[in-house]
Scaffold this motif. Structure first.
Motif, PDB file in Angstrom:
ATOM      1  N   MET A 176     -87.208  15.105  59.511  1.00 11.88           N
ATOM      2  CA  MET A 176     -87.055  14.868  57.921  1.00 11.88           C
ATOM      3  C   MET A 176     -88.446  14.559  57.277  1.00 11.88           C
ATOM      4  SD  MET A 176     -84.095  15.034  57.336  1.00 11.88           S
ATOM      5  CE  MET A 176     -84.205  14.641  55.372  1.00 11.88           C
ATOM      6  N   LEU A 177     -89.455  14.039  58.027  1.00 12.96           N
ATOM      7  CA  LEU A 177     -90.753  13.474  57.413  1.00 12.96           C
ATOM      8  C   LEU A 177     -91.645  14.659  57.037  1.00 12.96           C
ATOM      9  CD1 LEU A 177     -92.058  10.856  57.232  1.00 12.96           C
ATOM     10  CD2 LEU A 177     -93.236  11.051  59.360  1.00 12.96           C
ATOM     11  N   LYS A 178     -92.106  14.634  55.729  1.00 18.63           N
ATOM     12  CA  LYS A 178     -92.989  15.779  55.116  1.00 18.63           C
ATOM     13  C   LYS A 178     -94.282  15.201  54.737  1.00 18.63           C
ATOM     14  CE  LYS A 178     -88.664  18.061  53.179  1.00 18.63           C
ATOM     15  NZ  LYS A 178     -87.990  18.512  51.915  1.00 18.63           N
ATOM     16  N   SER A 179     -94.606  14.013  54.636  1.00 17.03           N
ATOM     17  CA  SER A 179     -95.758  13.630  53.995  1.00 17.03           C
ATOM     18  C   SER A 179     -96.156  12.207  54.614  1.00 17.03           C
ATOM     19  CB  SER A 179     -95.866  13.424  52.645  1.00 17.03           C
ATOM     20  OG  SER A 179     -97.200  13.035  52.267  1.00 17.03           O
ATOM     21  N   VAL A 180     -97.536  12.163  55.228  1.00 18.22           N
ATOM     22  CA  VAL A 180     -97.874  10.729  55.754  1.00 18.22           C
ATOM     23  C   VAL A 180     -99.207  10.602  55.348  1.00 18.22           C
ATOM     24  CG1 VAL A 180     -98.634   9.606  57.875  1.00 18.22           C
ATOM     25  CG2 VAL A 180     -96.382  10.936  57.923  1.00 18.22           C
ATOM     26  N   TYR A 181     -99.542   9.110  55.061  1.00 15.14           N
ATOM     27  CA  TYR A 181    -100.828   8.788  54.581  1.00 15.14           C
ATOM     28  C   TYR A 181    -101.203   7.625  55.376  1.00 15.14           C
ATOM     29  CZ  TYR A 181    -104.625   8.629  51.068  1.00 15.14           C
ATOM     30  OH  TYR A 181    -105.770   8.808  50.412  1.00 15.14           O
ATOM     31  N   ILE A 182    -102.508   7.753  56.086  1.00 17.40           N
ATOM     32  CA  ILE A 182    -102.917   6.724  56.803  1.00 17.40           C
ATOM     33  C   ILE A 182    -104.369   6.242  56.405  1.00 17.40           C
ATOM     34  CG2 ILE A 182    -103.716   5.861  59.265  1.00 17.40           C
ATOM     35  CD1 ILE A 182    -100.766   6.781  59.198  1.00 17.40           C
TER      36      ILE A 182
END
Length: 475
Positions: free
Chosen positions: A407-413
């Motif tokens: 499901m995950l489409k966008s990640v910001y670290i």
């Protein structure tokens, strides 16, 4: 040649071709003194401010220009705004100038913002302004009131306590016709002004002092409240919100003994620097779509140290929610989450473990944002950053998280430092998340570690890796 230049300039004058309705909207973005001074631009602009749908009064910006502006104007007879002699109030000269400006306004005013000094409360000006708008302006539905420290009110402060100066005496039901209200820096000892607020959709209380009775009365009176923000406010010990109408809730920099959120239609929840015993936190929001949790922000550093009450840590909230879900009759309120942002120490396996437990329940999560705290700050936790003794690698903890793989489409670290566990977490996302479209890594000085991620095999061929180097971490 000059004629050609003049004609070219005339062609570029798009503003003069706009209709009056658009010009009045443009001018409403100015402070009222600037808007009135637009009279000198041309005959077309003369009196245009009187049609603006929004009026902006800022005492810090306009008190001198306003007095000069109306000095030569013919004084208009104003109505009696406080006919009850028992109130014993006198509107100051500055307050009368504000009323005079509003009486000159010939159109409808839908919204108004007042930034004033405490002296305007002492002399009853604030109440008079609001009553004038409510009684005389059709369609007035949006109000912002903000009290600022009164550097000119030294004499008044010698006679009255600060709470008395910041305590406006609003008449019962005064806010009943509003759709949006924001109050900043006041003492509220009664909810009477909120009586009949069935149309109030948006309410923000910032730096407000009020007791438990007043707060619960306000929430009860606002039957249709949809967006509620409670920021840096004190005086109450318990916050119980049981409302089916609320869709957006922001709680920031609060010191409480108990928090209960029972909102079946809540879609967005933000908890930022809330001090409360973890066992007294209840969240029941089965329709939640977006969840923000911050515990290392600047607001947490401003809260006083109290025994038995500490800032709720994001990973502790996760662990608490996970343990309480099995006991909840409404089931998993995390299953509908699509957006989640938090500050979390990825270098502590215990915190990643709590995160993984929640990610297993967030079966529809599409956007994840993680801000690594700056643990070098003196107010941060004095704990080791790495839990090397823990036998669980991060990859094992994340293997059962369905949302990461499907499901995950966008990640910001944010605050990436290139440490071992951070690298392992990001590598897992890049190499195992098949639906990913973008991952952004923000780092201050870990260029080499961040760039090494670019060579990893991507689970998603649509994935874009965006590196932001030399960016200061969140403080």
């Amino acid at each position: 040649m000059k004629d050609r230049v003049l004609k070219a300039e005339e062609k570029r004058d798009f503003i003069s071709k706009l209709p009056d309705e658009i010009l009045s909207i443009i001018i409403s973005y100015l402070h009222v003194d600037e808007a009135v001074r637009c009279n000198v631009l041309s005959k077309r602009w003369e009196g245009m401010w009187k049609l603006a749908p929004h009026m902006e009064f800022d005492a810090k910006h306009m008190i001198k220009p306003l007095s000069q502006l109306l000095h030569k104007r013919k004084s208009h007879k104003l109505p009696c705004f406080h006919p009850d002699p028992s109130k014993n109030k006198q509107v100051s000269r500055y307050g009368l100038k504000i009323l005079q400006l509003m009486s000159h306004h010939s159109g409808d005013i839908s919204s108004c913002r007042f930034v004033h000094f405490r002296k305007s409360i002492l002399f009853g000006g604030v109440e008079a302004w609001v009553e004038f708008l409510v009684e005389n302006k059709v369609g007035f539905t949006n109000l912002i009131l903000q009290c600022e420290p009164d550097h000119y009110g030294e004499i008044a402060e010698k006679c009255f306590s600060r709470d008395e100066i910041c305590k406006p005496d609003f008449s019962p039901g005064l806010f009943s016709g509003l759709c949006s209200l924001e109050l900043v820096n006041y003492t509220i000892d009664s909810w009477a002004a909120f009586e009949g607020c069935i149309n109030l959709k948006n309410l923000k209380l910032e730096r407000i002092y009020l007791d438990d009775i007043s707060l619960s009365g306000i929430l009860e009176a606002c039957k249709g409240l949809e967006n509620f923000s409670l920021v840096e406010s004190t005086g109450f010990q318990t916050l119980i919100i049981v409302k089916s109408s609320i869709r957006v809730l922001q709680l920031q920099a609060l010191l409480l003994d108990e928090v209960e959120i029972n909102c079946p239609n809540l879609e967005v929840l933000q908890l930022d620097s809330v001090k409360c015993p973890l066992q007294h936190l209840i969240i029941n929001a089965p329709s939640l779509r977006t969840f923000h949790s911050y515990c290392y922000s600047i607001f947490a550093r401003l809260l006083p140290i109290n025994e038995g009450r500490y800032v709720l840590k994001t990973h502790e909230i996760f662990a608490h929610c996970n343990s309480s879900l099995s006991e909840s009759p409404n089931g998993n309120f995390l299953q509908n989450l699509s957006n989640m942002s938090m500050d979390l120490n990825l270098n502590r396996i215990s915190e990643v473990m709590d995160l993984s437990l929640v990610l297993r329940l967030c079966t529809n999560l599409q956007t994840l944002e993680v801000a690594l705290p700056d643990l070098t700050h003196k107010n941060s936790d004095n704990v080791s950053s790495d839990d090397c003794a823990t036998p669980y690698p991060i990859s094992m903890l994340l293997e059962s998280c369905h949302c990461i793989h499907k499901m995950l489409k966008s990640v910001y670290i944010r605050g990436f430092r290139g440490k071992e566990h951070e690298m392992e977490f990001v590598k897992y996302i890049i190499t195992r998340a098949t639906m990913m479209k973008k991952i952004t890594i923000e780092s201050k000085n870990s260029k080499r570690e961040a760039e090494s991620l670019l060579s990893l095999p991507k689970a998603s061929r649509n994935l874009c890796i965006n590196l932001k180097i030399n960016v200061n971490p969140m403080k």
